[in-house]
Design a protein around this motif. Structure first.
Motif: not given
Lengths: 209, 488
Positions: B353-366
């Motif tokens: 939930s952290g790695a996909l939901g937080w880290n990956a998603m904010i990176t994708y958005g960025t």
């Protein structure tokens, strides 16, 4: 307002910012980790806990190499269900020769800290090569290559035991001199089984009973 | 290397080509490491999928998956965004651009060779610190050089205040260096083997001081740096409360460090260490949520942008998952919850939930935000990015739900005893009952991976064959300019 003006200075000074972060983040470690590193009782072996023999050490390093600790913990918690399932809960003194510790964080398979002596060597041999031959539901991978490689092939057992002695494991000169010969003729799987069979046997006698 | 401007005309433009390259590497590692993750999740359903090959064995591929995500995908993304934002918040070109290029490529080499070494069975087994000592030394060196580039840029900035995102990137660099060096101290035996300086229970405490805070300062702190720069930038709104961000930063930096031993409940480490870790884990909720609220409030007057902008959607959704994971973490640190969750797939769900939901998603958005701006063309396909958004959300939700189901049942069934105190279920029956959950997780992983592949295609169509736009630092507001008397 002095706190704010102090912060204004940190906010505008690279060196102060670096220093501030280092200081604030180090406090936790200094207060919480350093005392643990200096606690002698965590370094005192249980009465039956001995340094790993050359064969067991080789087996342990194969356990490490194959990533067994990814799916198997070695840490029985002091809970009724766990003591019933696995055996006496784990004590700090049993791990003093464990570099690194192998408690693990996930039990995809069962805990192995008290597995020593529960199955025969032959059972382990079949199970390691083809787990589904003895446990049809098993999702453990097989390790057939362990039965093909000679245990002394790496040729580093003397260097390993010497390094561990430097760190404080009380190996004698004879044990180190004898190490190569101990591994002679053994396959990797034999040493891994030797390690598994001694796991959890280092408890004090009255607790083990 | 693509930096071939002459030193005269490049001295006052931003060094952005290295950012582009790091984004590409980051996406490459994401695809590789997520594929490895999907593969090992399939191995839990079909255990013979390693085909008798040692290098395809679960025990070796799993560290490849975690290290590839954290250090390949994650750190490359952090380096890219740190280099991008530190220039724009300091109004100067990167300090020592050649060194920045060296860091970028040396890091990729470490990940590549390190990954191969994990397949070869070189491992310390310490989680997220598996790489053996030659790599540990190389990582330490490159990390310090990364710090030189980063802090060097800040030291030469043209604007007085150091913007908040740089504090988080700074904490990432400093604290990870400290953790990495202390945790990996060992005596080498051969190139691929060393013995830890610490043993047994003490080694466990040091490892989880590292392991927890690698999550803390890399996957949380570093990515918060990303959030603090790109969220206001992209939503066109200033940070809701700068003061709150300052308070939350110091609270976060101070309290995160203490929480590591909550990974060792009911173990043979001293009880006061476990209890202290619980208290600090709960306290940690405050700065975590303060930061999340600060981020959500920042976009609160720009909600309409969410309808049209997939990049902003990713960033805002990532904050929601950040809130979820940072709430779940302290809850799991309570011994009464941990007794069920520990050693189960619940932990795996929490991590994802952290790695996909937080880290990956904010990176994708960025990445969706940066890529078009870096090369001066619109994103190749906004439609694909939107599809990616829904795939990422669906994949993450399904993953978490599957692992909650698996973890809670494992935990409760393992502990279950009947009225005369006998165990109710055998281990292998419980293990066998996990198959439906593992199947759902495999599907979830495939969905998420498919989204990531869409992004890889979309970004490569946007970036490949194009040069970085020449960007000069804008003039600094005189009120914030560095005067002659100001100490830097």
């Amino acid at each position: 307002m002095s706190a704010l003006s102090l912060h204004k200075r940190i906010e505008e000074n690279t060196g102060l910012l670096i220093f501030g972060i280092l200081l604030v983040s180090a406090i936790g470690g200094l207060v919480q980790i350093l005392p643990v590193l200096n606690q002698k009782s965590l370094q005192a072996p249980s009465t039956n806990t001995q340094p790993y023999t050359a064969v067991e050490l080789t087996g342990r390093d194969i356990y490490i190499r194959e990533g067994c600790s990814v799916c198997h913990s070695q840490q029985v918690r002091p809970l009724i269900a766990e003591v019933e399932r696995y055996g006496p809960y784990s004590r700090a003194g049993e791990f003093v020769y464990d570099r690194p510790f192998l408690w693990g964080s996930k039990r995809t398979g069962p805990d192995l800290h008290r597995v020593g002596g529960k199955f025969s060597d032959d059972w382990h041999r079949i199970h390691l090569i083809d787990p589904r031959a003895v446990i049809p539901e098993s999702i453990m991978p097989g390790y057939p290559w362990l039965a093909k490689r000679e245990a002394h092939r790496a040729g580093d057992i003397v260097a390993k035991m010497t390094a561990l002695r430097t760190l404080g494991t009380p190996y004698t000169d004879e044990q180190i001199a004898q190490a190569e010969a101990d591994l002679e003729g053994l396959l990797e799987i034999d040493t891994l089984i030797a390690y598994l069979q001694m796991l959890g046997t280092g408890l004090d006698e009255e607790i083990a009973r | 290397m693509a930096t071939t401007h002459s030193s005269q005309d490049s001295a006052d433009i931003y060094e952005d080509t290295v950012v582009i390259r790091l984004i590409q590497f980051s996406v490459l590692w994401a695809v590789i490491a997520m594929t490895a993750g999907v593969y090992i999740s399939a191995e839990l359903l079909w255990p013979t999928m390693d085909f008798g090959q040692f290098w395809l064995s679960f025990g070796r591929l799993r560290p490849l998956h975690t290290n590839g995500i954290i250090f390949g995908f994650g750190v490359s993304a952090l380096m890219a965004t740190a280099f991008y934002s530190v220039q724009r918040t300091s109004h100067v070109r990167l300090f020592a651009p050649k060194l920045a290029w060296f860091c970028a490529y040396a890091w990729q080499l470490i990940i590549l060779l390190g990954g191969l070494s994990l397949l070869a069975g070189w491992t310390s087994t310490k989680e997220y610190a598996e790489l053996e000592w030659p790599f540990d030394i190389a990582i330490a060196v490159v990390w310090v050089l990364f710090g030189v580039v980063f802090f060097g840029t800040i030291a030469r900035r043209k604007i007085r205040p150091i913007y908040i995102s740089n504090w988080f990137y700074g904490a990432l660099i400093i604290v990870i260096a400290m953790l990495h060096i202390v945790n990996n101290l060992a005596i080498p035996v051969t190139f691929g083997k060393s013995y830890s300086l610490y043993a047994g229970a003490q080694d466990a405490v040091v490892q989880w001081w590292y392991g927890h805070n690698a999550v803390g300062f890399l996957l949380t702190g570093g990515f918060l740096g990303m959030m603090y720069y790109f969220l206001p930038k992209h939503s066109g709104r200033p940070i809701w409360s700068y003061r709150l961000s300052v308070v939350a930063f110091w609270a976060f930096t101070y309290s995160y460090i203490w929480a590591g031993p909550h990974h060792l409940h009911y173990s043979a480490i001293p009880e006061w260490v476990q209890s202290l870790a619980v208290v600090m884990s709960v306290i940690l909720l405050a700065p975590s949520w303060a930061t999340m609220i600060n981020g959500i409030m920042t976009v609160s007057t720009a909600w309409e942008k969410l309808r049209t902008d997939p990049a902003l959607k990713f960033i805002v959704l990532s904050l929601a998952f950040y809130g979820l994971a940072t709430f779940e973490g302290p809850m799991m640190s309570f011994p009464s919850v941990n007794v069920v969750s520990h050693f189960t797939d619940w932990t795996i769900g929490h991590v994802h939930s952290g790695a996909l939901g937080w880290n990956a998603m904010i990176t994708y958005g960025t990445f969706y935000f940066m890529a078009p701006r870096l090369v001066g063309v619109p994103l190749y396909s906004v439609r694909l990015a939107n599809i990616h958004f829904w795939l990422a959300l669906a994949g993450t939700m399904l993953y978490i739900v599957a692992m909650w189901g698996a973890g809670v049942s494992q935990g409760l069934l393992w502990l279950s005893v009947d009225e005369i105190g006998e165990l109710s279920f055998s281990f292998k029956d419980i293990m066998a009952s996990m198959q439906p959950f593992y199947a759902l997780r495999l599907i979830a992983g495939l969905i998420f991976l498919a989204g990531t592949c869409l992004m890889a295609y979309n970004l490569s169509k946007t970036l490949v064959g194009r040069k970085a736009v020449v960007v000069k630092p804008p003039p600094v507001d005189p009120a914030y300019a560095i005067g002659k008397e100001a100490a830097v």
